[in-house]
Design an enzyme around this catalytic site. Structure first.
Site, PDB file in Angstrom:
ATOM      1  N   PRO A 175       0.786  -1.233   0.000  1.00 14.54           N
ATOM      2  CA  PRO A 175       0.000   0.000   0.000  1.00 14.54           C
ATOM      3  C   PRO A 175       0.821   1.287   0.000  1.00 14.54           C
ATOM      4  O   PRO A 175       1.855   1.371   0.652  1.00 14.54           O
ATOM      5  CB  PRO A 175      -0.825  -0.105   1.295  1.00 14.54           C
ATOM      6  CG  PRO A 175      -0.125  -1.115   2.125  1.00 14.54           C
ATOM      7  CD  PRO A 175       0.515  -2.072   1.164  1.00 14.54           C
ATOM      8  N   ASN A 176       0.310   2.232  -0.747  1.00 18.89           N
ATOM      9  CA  ASN A 176       0.838   3.607  -0.836  1.00 18.89           C
ATOM     10  C   ASN A 176       2.131   3.727  -1.637  1.00 18.89           C
ATOM     11  O   ASN A 176       2.612   4.832  -1.862  1.00 18.89           O
ATOM     12  CB  ASN A 176       1.026   4.227   0.564  1.00 18.89           C
ATOM     13  CG  ASN A 176      -0.286   4.282   1.321  1.00 18.89           C
ATOM     14  OD1 ASN A 176      -1.254   4.834   0.802  1.00 18.89           O
ATOM     15  ND2 ASN A 176      -0.347   3.710   2.513  1.00 18.89           N
TER      16      ASN A 176
ATOM     17  N   GLU B 266      12.951  -9.181   1.261  1.00 21.43           N
ATOM     18  CA  GLU B 266      12.146  -8.047   1.755  1.00 21.43           C
ATOM     19  C   GLU B 266      12.923  -6.758   1.482  1.00 21.43           C
ATOM     20  O   GLU B 266      14.110  -6.679   1.795  1.00 21.43           O
ATOM     21  CB  GLU B 266      11.958  -8.239   3.272  1.00 21.43           C
ATOM     22  CG  GLU B 266      11.305  -7.084   3.998  1.00 21.43           C
ATOM     23  CD  GLU B 266      11.424  -7.227   5.536  1.00 21.43           C
ATOM     24  OE1 GLU B 266      12.223  -8.049   6.036  1.00 21.43           O
ATOM     25  OE2 GLU B 266      10.709  -6.468   6.229  1.00 21.43           O
TER      26      GLU B 266
ATOM     27  N   HIS C 242      12.808  -2.381   1.812  1.00 22.41           N
ATOM     28  CA  HIS C 242      12.205  -1.113   2.242  1.00 22.41           C
ATOM     29  C   HIS C 242      13.048   0.028   1.694  1.00 22.41           C
ATOM     30  O   HIS C 242      14.279  -0.013   1.805  1.00 22.41           O
ATOM     31  CB  HIS C 242      12.120  -1.019   3.769  1.00 22.41           C
ATOM     32  CG  HIS C 242      11.292  -2.120   4.339  1.00 22.41           C
ATOM     33  ND1 HIS C 242       9.925  -2.131   4.227  1.00 22.41           N
ATOM     34  CD2 HIS C 242      11.644  -3.277   4.937  1.00 22.41           C
ATOM     35  CE1 HIS C 242       9.471  -3.251   4.759  1.00 22.41           C
ATOM     36  NE2 HIS C 242      10.495  -3.965   5.184  1.00 22.41           N
TER      37      HIS C 242
ATOM     38  N   ARG D 160      13.327   4.541  12.285  1.00 27.71           N
ATOM     39  CA  ARG D 160      12.036   5.247  12.311  1.00 27.71           C
ATOM     40  C   ARG D 160      11.233   4.859  13.563  1.00 27.71           C
ATOM     41  O   ARG D 160      11.811   4.445  14.556  1.00 27.71           O
ATOM     42  CB  ARG D 160      11.296   4.986  10.991  1.00 27.71           C
ATOM     43  CG  ARG D 160      12.095   5.538   9.783  1.00 27.71           C
ATOM     44  CD  ARG D 160      11.368   5.355   8.481  1.00 27.71           C
ATOM     45  NE  ARG D 160      10.125   6.119   8.445  1.00 27.71           N
ATOM     46  CZ  ARG D 160       9.168   5.958   7.526  1.00 27.71           C
ATOM     47  NH1 ARG D 160       9.341   5.057   6.565  1.00 27.71           N
ATOM     48  NH2 ARG D 160       8.081   6.695   7.564  1.00 27.71           N
TER      49      ARG D 160
HETATM   50  C1  DQA Z   1       8.293   1.140   3.622  1.00 31.08           C
HETATM   51  C2  DQA Z   1       8.406   1.373   5.135  1.00 31.08           C
HETATM   52  C3  DQA Z   1       7.087   1.102   5.825  1.00 31.08           C
HETATM   53  O1  DQA Z   1       7.212   1.313   7.232  1.00 31.08           O
HETATM   54  C4  DQA Z   1       6.020   2.052   5.299  1.00 31.08           C
HETATM   55  O2  DQA Z   1       4.777   1.756   5.893  1.00 31.08           O
HETATM   56  C5  DQA Z   1       5.934   2.063   3.816  1.00 31.08           C
HETATM   57  C6  DQA Z   1       7.145   1.955   3.021  1.00 31.08           C
HETATM   58  C7  DQA Z   1       9.574   1.533   2.870  1.00 31.08           C
HETATM   59  O3  DQA Z   1       9.691   1.142   1.710  1.00 31.08           O
HETATM   60  O4  DQA Z   1      10.427   2.215   3.411  1.00 31.08           O
HETATM   61  O5  DQA Z   1       4.855   2.269   3.253  1.00 31.08           O
HETATM   62  O6  DQA Z   1       8.062  -0.241   3.404  1.00 31.08           O
END
Ligand code: DQA
Length: 144
Positions: free
Chosen positions: A9-10, A97, A99, A106
């Site tokens: 998401p997002n 995984e 990020h 964070r």
């Molecule tokens: C994320 C880190 C997550 O905590 C966050 O909710 C995201 C993006 C990252 O790519 O840094 O939506 O996965």
């Protein structure tokens, strides 16, 4: 080798959402970068993004017997989803995984990753380049 890249998401809002954390490049820029690298490395790639947890689970399940490796950025579901963890364990496909941001620096609620225990590696805080590193890691593993 067939590679599946999954974004949660997002991440479709990259370039718009919190550019101080995620940068100013768009989701389309990320997809183009991944496609170019996969083509340079002679790997077939499919990229999938959804804002819905169940759709992410469905996509992981559908990867069984089809894809050789998965790169996944579950975004916020990293910190909440046992269902996504269970799906990755169920298909047992080598998975990394990713990020974009350095989640370790964070908020407290970002310190838990449910999926991590089912992954071969985690790459965080390397921006878009983390996807390239994840792809290279999985290619190395596949070709060994
Ligand atoms: C994320 C880190 C997550 O905590 C966050 O909710 C995201 C993006 C990252 O790519 O840094 O939506 O996965």
């Amino acid at each position: 080798m067939k590679l599946l890249v999954i974004n949660g998401p997002n991440l479709n809002m990259l370039g718009i959402r919190e550019p101080g954390i995620y940068g100013s490049e768009s989701y389309n820029d990320l997809c183009e970068m991944i496609k170019k690298h996969a083509s340079d490395m002679k790997v077939e790639v499919e990229i999938f993004q959804s804002n819905h947890e169940g759709d992410l689970v469905d996509k992981i399940q559908a990867a069984y017997g089809v894809f050789d490796a998965i790169v996944i950025n579950p975004a916020a579901y990293t910190h909440t989803s046992v269902a996504i963890l269970d799906a990755v364990k169920a298909v047992a496909i080598p998975t990394v995984e990713v990020h974009i941001s350095d989640v370790s620096k964070r908020e407290d609620f970002r310190q838990i990753s449910y999926i991590r225990s089912a992954c071969d590696a985690t790459i965080a805080g390397h921006g878009f380049n983390g996807y390239i590193e994840a792809i290279d890691y999985l290619i190395d593993k596949y070709r060994k």
